[in-house]
Design a protein around this motif. Structure first.
Motif, PDB file in Angstrom:
ATOM      1  N   ASP A 216       0.868  -1.188   0.000  1.00  0.00           N
ATOM      2  CA  ASP A 216       0.000   0.000   0.000  1.00  0.00           C
ATOM      3  C   ASP A 216       0.901   1.232   0.000  1.00  0.00           C
ATOM      4  O   ASP A 216       1.636   1.467   0.966  1.00  0.00           O
ATOM      5  N   HIS A 227       0.626  -5.117   6.645  1.00  0.00           N
ATOM      6  CA  HIS A 227      -0.436  -5.164   5.633  1.00  0.00           C
ATOM      7  C   HIS A 227      -0.214  -6.306   4.647  1.00  0.00           C
ATOM      8  O   HIS A 227      -1.145  -7.060   4.324  1.00  0.00           O
ATOM      9  N   ASP A 232      -4.238  -5.765   9.217  1.00  0.00           N
ATOM     10  CA  ASP A 232      -4.449  -4.326   9.060  1.00  0.00           C
ATOM     11  C   ASP A 232      -5.038  -3.653  10.296  1.00  0.00           C
ATOM     12  O   ASP A 232      -5.381  -2.470  10.250  1.00  0.00           O
ATOM     13  N   LEU A 237      -0.399  -2.641  13.362  1.00  0.00           N
ATOM     14  CA  LEU A 237       0.537  -1.772  12.664  1.00  0.00           C
ATOM     15  C   LEU A 237       1.485  -1.106  13.664  1.00  0.00           C
ATOM     16  O   LEU A 237       2.698  -1.001  13.422  1.00  0.00           O
TER      17      LEU A 237
END
Length: 451
Positions: A216, A227, A232, A237
């Motif tokens: 991404d 990811h 996600d 993260l």
């Protein structure tokens, strides 16, 4: 004219923000510093080496220059002089009050300076631009059985990347030794950038039916890694940012760092050097320990249930030790206090997963294990280390495949090994060649010494 002056100002600004330009300014000063250190203090003795040190894995022998980090037995790791709590305060973050971005630590390791958010954002984009993996790399990985260990597949991917080495080309073309740091820089940045897609490909190939996920462009380095693995959750993260940051470096004496330095000292390119690091990391006494620590925690619950008492825990710990096994996640070869990397992960767990059964179990073990190891009398540091927590946290957010966890350690360690390798080249450090002796030599030396 005003237009051209504006372009010049922008160019100067970009130069200050560019990581490689900063290194080009720093390297001559550090080269002079090393020459002065050699000429003025080269004959200074650093203490006496004992037979125990020779027979005990060279523990405590000062024998390597490693600029990017230093482990203090009492304070833990310092990255260019900054402790982990200090790094978490001053390094730029993706979210306000969040965990530091690994790109910021990479900048710090290379330059010794805390970067601005703009510099970190620019480096994130540069790494993303470098992250395209040649198709042949995936073909090499696919040639292995899907049952091959994740670290085997990961290492194969790194070796397949090696055909892209800028260092190998430059050395073959006769580039002067004083400039070898530049293609080393290119290789290291490319390697660091391409490890997340390679690592995630290995994970998805083994555990997710080979369905890979594209990067991404809006995400930073660690968030993109999460990811592409398929996770996600914003908390995951943040965990990946913390994980990559605290695993990036731990001075030069650990196996993965030392091996990379050793192989690199032969002027092997960064891909060959780092592949050797990863192979060292795959051992159960090094990077694989995070896997073993999590499996040990799960074995406690399987045998005793989730409502384990303190007495049951004590019995289980003693049972583990008396069977000839170690308690993974506790103790450290250098540290003499609780690992700061453990503490920052514990802080993360208290914030995001205080009710997790494995975390609650580990909290109990924090009180139970150190007194037992102290009573045993063979362990200089009975306190928990980084491996006690890292697998547990990944497991909580769904990355429960313990065989894979060390691959993430490998992605992280590339920043420390790569940063130091660039400085190895910049400072012209020599081929590593320690002296070995035989037992007969030691016996004769000790007899002569006594006489």
């Amino acid at each position: 004219m005003a237009f051209f002056r504006g372009l010049t100002a922008v160019s100067r600004l970009r130069s200050r923000m560019d990581l490689k330009s900063q290194l080009r300014e720093l390297i001559p000063e550090q080269q002079d510093r090393l020459k002065k250190l050699k000429s003025e203090h080269g004959k200074v003795q650093l203490g006496n080496i004992t037979v125990d040190m020779v027979l005990g894995g060279m523990r405590g022998i000062i024998g390597m220059l490693w600029e990017t980090s230093l482990v203090d037995p009492e304070e833990g790791i310092r990255f260019r002089g900054l402790s982990i709590p200090e790094c978490r305060k001053v390094l730029p973050t993706a979210v306000e009050g969040g965990e530091p971005l690994p790109e910021g630590l990479l900048w710090l390791l290379l330059t010794g300076k805390v970067p601005t958010k703009d510099q970190v954002d620019a480096l994130s984009k540069e790494l993303l631009a470098r992250s395209t993996v040649p198709a042949h790399v995936y073909k090499v990985i696919d040639a292995l059985p899907v049952t091959a260990h994740p670290m085997t597949q990961f290492t194969a991917g790194i070796m397949a990347l090696q055909v892209e080495s800028e260092f190998q080309k430059a050395y073959g073309n006769g580039l002067p030794k004083s400039k070898l740091w530049e293609p080393t820089y290119e290789d290291c940045l490319n390697l660091i950038a391409r490890l997340p897609p390679v690592a995630s490909y290995v994970y998805r190939r083994i555990f997710k039916d080979g369905k890979s996920i594209e990067a991404d462009d809006s995400l930073d380095y660690a968030a993109n890694l999460s990811h592409m693995l398929g996770f996600d959750d914003p908390r995951m993260l943040e965990l990946m940012r913390l994980h990559v940051t605290i695993h990036a470096d731990h001075e030069g004496g650990n196996i993965s760092s030392h091996t990379g330095h050793l192989v690199g000292s032969a002027l092997s390119d960064p891909y060959l050097s780092f592949a050797s690091s990863v192979n060292g990391l795959a051992g159960p006494l090094h990077g694989l320990a995070n896997q073993e620590a999590l499996l040990w925690l799960k074995s406690i619950i399987q045998e005793t249930g989730s409502d384990v008492t303190t007495d049951q825990l004590k019995d289980y710990v003693w049972k583990t030790l008396k069977s000839g096994k170690v308690v993974h996640g506790f103790g450290h070869g250098v540290l003499r206090r609780t690992d700061p990397r453990y503490l920052c992960q514990r802080e993360f767990a208290l914030k995001y997963l205080p009710e997790d059964p494995l975390f609650q179990l580990l909290s109990k073990l924090y009180e139970v294990v150190p007194p037992i190891l102290t009573e045993l009398g063979k362990v200089k540091n009975p306190w928990p280390n980084v491996d006690a927590h890292s697998g547990l946290l990944l497991n909580h957010f769904g990355l429960s495949e313990t065989r894979y966890h060390t691959v993430l350690f490998g992605v992280s360690r590339s920043m420390g090994v790569g940063s130091q390798l660039i400085w190895d080249r910049a400072l012209g450090l020599p081929l590593e060649r320690p002296k070995s002796v035989t037992m007969e030599w030691l016996e004769n030396y000790c007899k002569n010494k006594a006489a």
